[in-house]
Scaffold this active site. Structure first.
Site, short mmCIF file in Angstrom:
data_model
loop_
_atom_site.label_atom_id
_atom_site.label_comp_id
_atom_site.label_asym_id
_atom_site.label_seq_id
_atom_site.Cartn_x
_atom_site.Cartn_y
_atom_site.Cartn_z
N HIS A 134 0.82 -1.22 0.00
CA HIS A 134 0.00 0.00 0.00
C HIS A 134 0.85 1.27 0.00
O HIS A 134 0.39 2.35 0.34
CB HIS A 134 -0.96 0.00 1.20
CG HIS A 134 -1.96 -1.11 1.14
ND1 HIS A 134 -2.64 -1.58 2.23
CD2 HIS A 134 -2.39 -1.86 0.09
CE1 HIS A 134 -3.44 -2.58 1.85
NE2 HIS A 134 -3.30 -2.76 0.57
N CYS A 142 5.66 7.71 -9.50
CA CYS A 142 5.09 8.06 -10.80
C CYS A 142 3.99 7.06 -11.13
O CYS A 142 4.20 5.85 -11.06
CB CYS A 142 6.18 8.01 -11.88
SG CYS A 142 5.50 8.10 -13.55
N THR A 206 -3.11 -8.28 11.04
CA THR A 206 -3.97 -7.86 9.93
C THR A 206 -5.38 -8.42 10.11
O THR A 206 -5.54 -9.56 10.55
CB THR A 206 -3.40 -8.29 8.56
OG1 THR A 206 -4.33 -7.89 7.53
CG2 THR A 206 -3.13 -9.78 8.44
N SER A 207 -6.37 -7.58 9.76
CA SER A 207 -7.76 -8.04 9.84
C SER A 207 -8.07 -8.99 8.67
O SER A 207 -9.13 -9.60 8.65
CB SER A 207 -8.72 -6.85 9.81
OG SER A 207 -8.49 -6.08 8.65
N ASN A 231 -2.47 -12.30 16.29
CA ASN A 231 -3.47 -11.21 16.37
C ASN A 231 -4.26 -11.39 17.66
O ASN A 231 -4.74 -12.48 17.94
CB ASN A 231 -4.42 -11.30 15.15
CG ASN A 231 -5.24 -10.03 14.97
OD1 ASN A 231 -5.71 -9.44 15.95
ND2 ASN A 231 -5.41 -9.62 13.73
P1 NAD Z 1 -6.76 -3.25 10.21
O1 NAD Z 1 -6.78 -1.89 10.81
O2 NAD Z 1 -7.87 -3.63 9.29
O3 NAD Z 1 -6.71 -4.35 11.36
C1 NAD Z 1 -5.76 -4.28 12.37
C2 NAD Z 1 -5.65 -5.64 13.01
O4 NAD Z 1 -4.60 -5.57 13.98
C3 NAD Z 1 -6.92 -6.08 13.77
O5 NAD Z 1 -7.28 -7.38 13.34
C4 NAD Z 1 -6.47 -6.06 15.23
O6 NAD Z 1 -7.10 -7.07 16.00
C5 NAD Z 1 -5.00 -6.30 15.11
N1 NAD Z 1 -4.20 -5.81 16.24
C6 NAD Z 1 -4.47 -4.82 17.12
N2 NAD Z 1 -3.49 -4.66 17.98
C7 NAD Z 1 -2.55 -5.58 17.69
C8 NAD Z 1 -1.28 -5.90 18.24
N3 NAD Z 1 -0.77 -5.23 19.27
N4 NAD Z 1 -0.58 -6.93 17.67
C9 NAD Z 1 -1.09 -7.60 16.61
N5 NAD Z 1 -2.27 -7.33 16.06
C10 NAD Z 1 -3.00 -6.32 16.57
O7 NAD Z 1 -5.34 -3.42 9.50
P2 NAD Z 1 -4.91 -4.03 8.08
O8 NAD Z 1 -5.40 -5.43 7.98
O9 NAD Z 1 -3.47 -3.74 7.94
O10 NAD Z 1 -5.69 -3.21 6.96
C11 NAD Z 1 -5.92 -1.82 7.09
C12 NAD Z 1 -5.26 -0.89 6.08
O11 NAD Z 1 -4.91 0.24 6.86
C13 NAD Z 1 -4.01 -1.31 5.45
O12 NAD Z 1 -4.20 -1.04 4.12
C14 NAD Z 1 -2.91 -0.35 5.94
O13 NAD Z 1 -2.27 0.21 4.83
C15 NAD Z 1 -3.65 0.79 6.55
N6 NAD Z 1 -3.09 1.27 7.85
C16 NAD Z 1 -1.75 1.39 8.02
C17 NAD Z 1 -1.25 1.81 9.24
C18 NAD Z 1 0.25 1.92 9.41
O14 NAD Z 1 0.98 2.13 8.45
N7 NAD Z 1 0.77 1.73 10.63
C19 NAD Z 1 -2.11 2.11 10.30
C20 NAD Z 1 -3.50 2.00 10.08
C21 NAD Z 1 -3.97 1.57 8.83
ZN ZN Z 2 7.50 7.91 -14.77
#
Ligand code: NAD
Ligand code: ZN
Length: 266
Positions: A134, A142, A206-207, A231
């Protein structure tokens, strides 16, 4: 308030995970926002998540960008990116989970990390082989040739917006993949290739609801590759993973690495 994990219950799962990982020579990891929660960055979903609290934002960000990139860049340059979520990322440091994962790479166990996170914390912790599916908040890209630049090294002329790629003349945007934006083809290809080589698959924080990222552990499972999930909350992976460790990655991953050192010493 979430309950503290019961580490005596978790001990067996940590042992099982350590055994699978110690045997593996090509573990592929899919990491999500939960990995960075203990660095002070909120997740989107799950307990305390931004969307859990405020609901989902509009999903048409990419359309707004492409329909008027000049206006998008003008806003960005004038207003900056100083929302609370952005500030929490800019001030964040890797937590013990990020360092433990980098240690698994140094041990020759983790071969590749597919991260959904845009926060750069894996690299700061010393991880080398990473696909940021992502994008990365600190880079620009670009849209045509997919060339990327660190944000600080790209000079933007505010009188010539939007910025244009010096290689191909394509439109330059922030590297973070917007809602509605196709994932860059080079990233997708790498994720696919690495998943096909995996002899063990590890999902962390990850969810598993965002596609195509969620498809990689499913692909590995369908080839009979063992899946380990870390998780604290249940997800669609809980019922299909071979090993489920229901705790926070900042505590679980260092415990797994310790156990692997024990395995390797024997
Ligand atoms: P999500 O927000 O959908 O889910 C987060 C997951 O993390 C949940 O299932 C939760 O139970 C779990 N969680 C909470 N605390 C935890 C811990 N201490 N250890 C392990 N797991 C824990 O996240 P996703 O599946 O990555 O998808 C969401 C999108 O959000 C992604 O595309 C990502 O790019 C973006 N995002 C990125 C960041 C970042 O860069 N840090 C932060 C928020 C969202
Ligand atoms: Zn280019």
């Amino acid at each position: 308030m979430s309950e503290q994990p019961n580490f005596s219950d978790l001990g067996n799962q940590i042992d099982l995970a350590a055994k699978l990982l110690a045997r593996s020579t090509h573990t592929v990891v899919l990491a999500g926002a939960g990995m960075s929660k203990e660095s002070g960055i909120r997740t989107f979903r799950g307990e305390g998540g931004l969307w859990t609290e405020h609901g989902e934002p509009p999903m048409n960000q990419f359309d707004s960008f492409t329909s008027d990139p000049h206006a998008w860049w003008e806003r960005r340059l004038n207003e900056g990116r100083n929302d609370g979520f952005g500030r929490s990322i800019d001030g964040a440091q890797p937590n013990p989970g990020h360092f433990a994962l980098a240690e698994l790479e140094r041990l020759g166990i983790v071969s590749h990390l597919i991260t959904q996170n845009i926060d750069d914390l894996h690299r700061l912790a010393g991880q080398n082989s990473i696909t940021e599916i992502h994008g990365n908040r600190h880079w620009l890209r670009c849209l045509d040739c997919e060339l990327r630049w660190p944000r600080t090294q790209f000079v933007i002329d505010a009188t010539e917006l939007p910025p244009i790629c010096s290689e191909c003349g394509g439109l330059v945007k922030s590297d973070t993949v917007m809602f509605g934006e196709p994932i860059p083809a080079t990233a997708l290809r790498r994720c696919h290739e690495e998943t096909a080589l995996a002899d063990c698959f590890l999902t962390i924080g990850t969810s598993a609801l965002v596609y195509p990222a969620a498809q990689y552990p499913a692909n590995a499972l369908s080839r009979g590759v063992p899946l380990i999930d870390i998780n604290p909350e249940p997800t669609p992976l809980t019922s299909v993973a071979n090993v489920v460790i229901a705790g926070p990655s900042g505590k679980i991953l260092p415990a797994v690495v310790n156990q692997i050192h024990n395995e390797l010493d024997h």
